[in-house]
Design a protein around this motif. Structure first.
Motif, PDB file in Angstrom:
ATOM      1  N   GLU A 106       0.818  -1.211   0.000  1.00 55.42           N
ATOM      2  CA  GLU A 106       0.000   0.000   0.000  1.00 55.42           C
ATOM      3  C   GLU A 106       0.853   1.263   0.000  1.00 55.42           C
ATOM      4  N   VAL A 107       1.898   1.280   0.811  1.00 56.19           N
ATOM      5  CA  VAL A 107       2.662   2.511   0.975  1.00 56.19           C
ATOM      6  C   VAL A 107       3.865   2.576   0.051  1.00 56.19           C
ATOM      7  N   ASP A 108       4.504   1.456  -0.183  1.00 54.70           N
ATOM      8  CA  ASP A 108       5.810   1.501  -0.832  1.00 54.70           C
ATOM      9  C   ASP A 108       5.847   1.083  -2.294  1.00 54.70           C
ATOM     10  N   MET A 109       4.767   0.514  -2.790  1.00 55.97           N
ATOM     11  CA  MET A 109       4.815   0.120  -4.205  1.00 55.97           C
ATOM     12  C   MET A 109       4.490   1.327  -5.082  1.00 55.97           C
ATOM     13  N   VAL A 149      -1.508   5.263   7.536  1.00 57.78           N
ATOM     14  CA  VAL A 149      -0.585   6.379   7.663  1.00 57.78           C
ATOM     15  C   VAL A 149      -1.323   7.557   8.294  1.00 57.78           C
ATOM     16  N   ILE A 150      -0.690   8.181   9.267  1.00 51.81           N
ATOM     17  CA  ILE A 150      -1.267   9.384   9.888  1.00 51.81           C
ATOM     18  C   ILE A 150      -0.326  10.544   9.609  1.00 51.81           C
ATOM     19  N   ASN A 151      -0.826  11.580   8.976  1.00 54.16           N
ATOM     20  CA  ASN A 151      -0.058  12.791   8.765  1.00 54.16           C
ATOM     21  C   ASN A 151      -0.436  13.816   9.812  1.00 54.16           C
ATOM     22  N   VAL A 152       0.571  14.416  10.443  1.00 58.69           N
ATOM     23  CA  VAL A 152       0.334  15.520  11.375  1.00 58.69           C
ATOM     24  C   VAL A 152       1.006  16.749  10.773  1.00 58.69           C
ATOM     25  N   LEU A 153       0.210  17.742  10.382  1.00 55.63           N
ATOM     26  CA  LEU A 153       0.764  18.966   9.816  1.00 55.63           C
ATOM     27  C   LEU A 153       0.750  20.037  10.897  1.00 55.63           C
TER      28      LEU A 153
END
Lengths: 183, 261
Positions: free
Chosen positions: B51-54, B196-200
């Motif tokens: 999911e994340v790296d391909m 994945v959690i993004n914190v801006l």
């Protein structure tokens, strides 16, 4: 010729999924340059039939057309891909060899994102999977489709989606660890 | 539950397709059976790796142009109409435009009513989607907050708190610079299982702990809160309960960290 509103609807509903269409073709054709031609023809075909499409899921509809185009392309080149979706069968020799070559332990579960070298191994292992297993992993993990959507794209019952996905994961896991699949 | 049943069901669990009724039994089995738990962990990692790296292949410019020309010749489009097919559109711009197009077509005109905050939220969402495309997730990749925090030195006029929440099940992945409202912001990346959690973090928050707001956008949960003069946006496809839990822990740990420094 389809009218203006049809074109506007096509642009709104289908064209945002162009990357998904191309991505799917690239993966199904194992990175072949022909993926561009196949994706292009699929989009044109989608436009041709779009007036008859009134479903809710335009992405699944487009990907289904892309998939069919890819299968047609592959059938014209029998040496490039084994088409049999042998659910529980043995791997074809060339796949087996690729899997042995790709055999390598995955990083520990704590390593959350894999390193570049491992990325390459995962990609090679994915490419080495039979197309039926490869496509289901791409649709699930990369395009993030639901089981229902995957069933619509691949034209198989949801029960088969489940078993094939489970099998695909086992095959991939096996090829990356070099272990035998436990049943 | 037997292992054979768990084998079939753990994929449903992994893919969030399991029924509410079946969940407790499977979770109990995974707690009790080390063999199934080990297989599940491995499959979850593999799923996350794909999911994340391909790579997600984006349509090359040349193909974009070819499709546009064909639609023009065979479909009766005027060339200027096909904005998605204009040459030189990069995936980030496309991701952002898709977000905007979806919002615009969703009939909730209130969303596009022009509230500044709302536009920012659109950008937060676009940033998150952009980060999920291969290679854009982190500029500095480390699970160690003492590596990630100094990386931001001199790059921003704030020093974002970088906290270790791995014992709570939210390991740090890394950080990167991103842009919201044409201003650089700190992006901290955490994970929960394969989410994945993004914190801006931007500089324009209030000093008081303002009330957090949370909502769902296109299947992503977004939470916002202010802490120590900074504004935090937390976005993920993680379910809203767990994300709220994460935001609360982050907010608390951030307060402790800024208190120490």
């Amino acid at each position: 010729m389809p009218g203006d509103s049809n074109r506007a609807r096509f642009e709104r509903e289908i064209l945002p999924h162009l990357d998904a269409a191309y991505n799917m073709a690239r993966w199904l054709l194992r990175g072949s340059d022909d993926a561009q031609d196949v994706a292009q023809e699929a989009v044109l075909r989608a436009f041709k039939y779009f007036e008859g499409f009134h479903g809710e899921n335009a992405k699944a509809w487009l990907l289904r057309i892309v998939r069919n185009s890819c299968y047609t392309w592959i059938k014209g080149r029998p040496m490039t891909e084994s088409m049999s979706a042998d659910e529980e069968g043995e791997l074809a020799p060339e796949h087996e060899r690729a899997l042995v070559e790709a055999g390598h332990g995955m990083p520990a579960p704590d390593a959350r994102l894999i390193e570049a070298a491992d990325r390459r191994l995962v990609r090679d292992a994915l490419d080495a999977l039979p197309i039926a297993h490869r496509e289901i992993l791409i649709l699930r993990e990369i395009e993030e489709l639901s089981y229902k959507e995957i069933a619509a794209v691949t034209d198989i019952p949801i029960g088969t989606v489940m078993s094939r996905l489970a099998r695909a994961r086992e095959l991939l896991s096996q090829s990356l660890s070099g272990d035998k699949v436990t049943r | 539950m037997r292992c054979t049943e768990a084998r079939a069901m753990r994929h449903l669990y992994l893919d969030a397709e399991i029924s509410v009724a079946d969940t407790p039994a499977l979770e109990a089995h995974l707690r009790g059976c080390r063999a199934c738990a080990a297989i599940f962990r491995r499959e979850r990692e593999l799923s996350a790796a794909i999911e994340v790296d391909m790579p997600r292949y984006a349509v090359p410019d040349l193909l974009r142009t070819r499709i546009r020309d064909r639609l023009h010749r065979e479909g009766g489009w005027r060339l200027g109409e096909l904005r998605f097919l204009r040459r030189g559109w990069n995936p980030a711009a496309i991701a952002a435009s898709i977000v905007l197009a979806m919002a615009a077509s969703s009939a909730t005109t209130a969303i596009m009513a022009g509230a500044e905050e709302d536009r920012t939220e659109q950008e937060v969402l676009a940033s998150h989607i952009r980060s999920l495309m291969a290679g854009h997730l982190t500029d500095v990749k480390s699970t160690d907050q003492h590596t990630v925090k100094p990386w931001f030195n001199g790059k921003l006029d704030i020093s974002p708190p970088v906290v270790d929440l791995s014992s709570d099940g939210f390991p740090l992945v890394g950080g990167r610079l991103d842009y919201i409202d044409h201003r650089p912001v700190a992006a901290l990346v955490y994970r929960r299982l394969h989410h994945v959690i993004n914190v801006l973090v931007s500089a324009e928050g209030k000093n008081t702990a303002a009330a957090a707001s949370a909502q769902t956008r296109r299947g992503y949960n977004v939470t916002r809160f202010d802490r120590g003069g900074m504004r935090f946006w937390v976005i993920s496809d993680l379910n809203s309960n767990e994300l709220r839990d994460f935001a609360a822990k982050l907010s608390e740990a951030a307060r402790d960290q800024s208190g120490r420094s």
